[in-house]
Design an enzyme around this catalytic site. Structure first.
Site: not given
Ligand code: NAD
Ligand code: UDP
Length: 342
Positions: A12, A124, A293, A10, A152, A148
């Site tokens: 991050i 988050s 929200g 993903g 978390k 969501y």
């Molecule tokens: P993203 O959607 O790009 O990455 C999430 C990854 O998890 C993806 O590669 C997806 O394929 C994988 N995934 C999802 N469900 C899955 C499952 N059941 N089994 C295996 N793999 C699974 O999101 P991101 O922006 O990289 O976020 C990463 C984490 O950071 C998440 O937990 C998100 O909640 C948290 N987060 C993100 C943000 C943001 O703004 N991007 C802010 C705060 C927290």
């Protein structure tokens, strides 16, 4: 260290893999590509000039995850996997609780079964909810406003209870503020499915001509120019925070929640202006109503991150916008070939 990274393909996750590999860690990515592409991992390998192991699977698949733990024998887990769209979580709460919470419990069970005691978790700033005071420090009351956000907070609670019950277990809960930006090479970046919900990818798609204009969600907030203010953090700084967290795990006791932001905030219109400067493109916008929200302003108190992990953000808005533009202009349709996308 041997590090198992859930959700590593993903946004991050992929940015964190590059410095993780460059620092010499052995890495296995566990991902079902629900919201990502294997192409991101191919590009990570090129950027880091190193290989990494990959298992395609769901974090709720106990048997596959357990086999993966047994053969890889990780020292620590970085847990990114999960669903993250706030709006979608209101319409599909069970999906969010099943993937995020049940998935995290399965992961902790596999860790316990295989003697892995250290985890860094992607939480988050949305766990804080409406601010009683700003900047939010880690003692601020926790009142998430969406399924969501509540997922978390529940995962944070479950991880905290797990560390209390298991002597030697350690966890760092990183509360990200607003991650934006991309790798400066423009090879990896944020590639949202469909219409972006978040500000920065929307602005980038307007600048490249994929969308007509940004809809600004309200200009009557009590902020510098009336539009919403957020603490945007460069994904490269955020990636470094994960390495700092891994290094800090053996210095903490049990479980610590840590804010990851810059301590500064920018309005929507300031972001538009910064992006126009960085890209040399114009970003037309219209003012619309407030988004239900939304809070007016969010900003992190970053003292704990500095004190506990020796980490602080180094990159500002201009670097965030120019890296996003590198990524967007070199990959107008993200990781997919142009013909296959809208
Ligand atoms: P993203 O959607 O790009 O990455 C999430 C990854 O998890 C993806 O590669 C997806 O394929 C994988 N995934 C999802 N469900 C899955 C499952 N059941 N089994 C295996 N793999 C699974 O999101 P991101 O922006 O990289 O976020 C990463 C984490 O950071 C998440 O937990 C998100 O909640 C948290 N987060 C993100 C943000 C943001 O703004 N991007 C802010 C705060 C927290
Ligand atoms: N925003 C906006 N138009 C958009 C997307 C976001 O005006 O198309 C505003 C939103 O109201 C907020 C800020 O940009 O003030 C950041 O929104 P984002 O969804 O990126 O992050 P979050 O609100 O989850 O912190």
């Amino acid at each position: 260290m041997r590090v198992l990274v859930t959700g590593g393909a993903g946004y991050i996750g992929s940015h964190t893999l590059v410095p993780l590999l460059r620092a010499g860690h052995e890495v296995l990515v566990y991902d079902n590509y629900a919201t990502s592409s294997p192409e991101a991992l191919a590009r990570v390998r090129q950027l880091a000039n190193r290989d990494l192991a990959v298992v395609e699977g769901d974090i709720r698949d106990l048997a596959l995850l357990d086999r993966t733990f047994a053969s890889f024998r990780p020292d620590a887990v970085i847990h990114f996997a999960g669903l993250k769209a706030v709006g979608e979580s209101h319409s599909q709460p069970l999906e969010y609780y099943a993937q995020n919470i049940a998935g995290s419990i399965t992961l902790l069970q596999c860790m316990a079964q295989n003697g892995c005691t250290q985890i860094v978790f992607s939480s988050s700033a949305t766990v804080y909810g409406e601010p009683d005071y700003l900047p939010y420090d880690e003692h601020h009351p926790l009142r998430p406003q969406s399924p969501y956000g509540r997922s978390k907070l529940m995962i944070e609670t479950i991880i905290r209870d797990w560390t209390s019950a298991n002597a030697g277990a350690r966890a760092i809960l990183l509360r990200y503020f607003n991650p934006v930006g991309a790798h400066p090479s423009g090879r990896i970046g944020e590639d949202p499915l469909g219409t972006p919900n978040n500000l920065m990818p929307y602005i980038a798609q307007v600048a490249i001509g994929r969308r007509e204009a940004l809809l600004v969600h309200g200009d009557d907030y009590d902020t510098r120019d009336g539009t919403g203010e957020r603490d945007y953090i460069h994904v490269e700084d955020l990636a470094r925070a994960h390495l700092a967290a891994l290094d800090s795990l053996d210095r903490i006791d049990g479980c610590e929640a840590i804010n990851v932001g810059t301590g500064q905030s920018a309005t929507v219109l300031e972001m538009v202006a910064a992006f126009e400067r960085a890209s040399g493109r114009s970003v037309p916008y219209r003012i619309g109503p407030r988004r239900p929200g939304d809070v007016a302003r969010m900003c992190a108190d970053v003292a704990k991150a500095r004190a506990l992990m020796g980490w602080q953000a180094e990159l500002g808005l201009d670097a965030m916008c120019s890296a996003t533009w590198q990524w967007q202009s070199r990959n107008p349709t993200g990781y997919a070939p142009e013909v296959e996308r809208d």
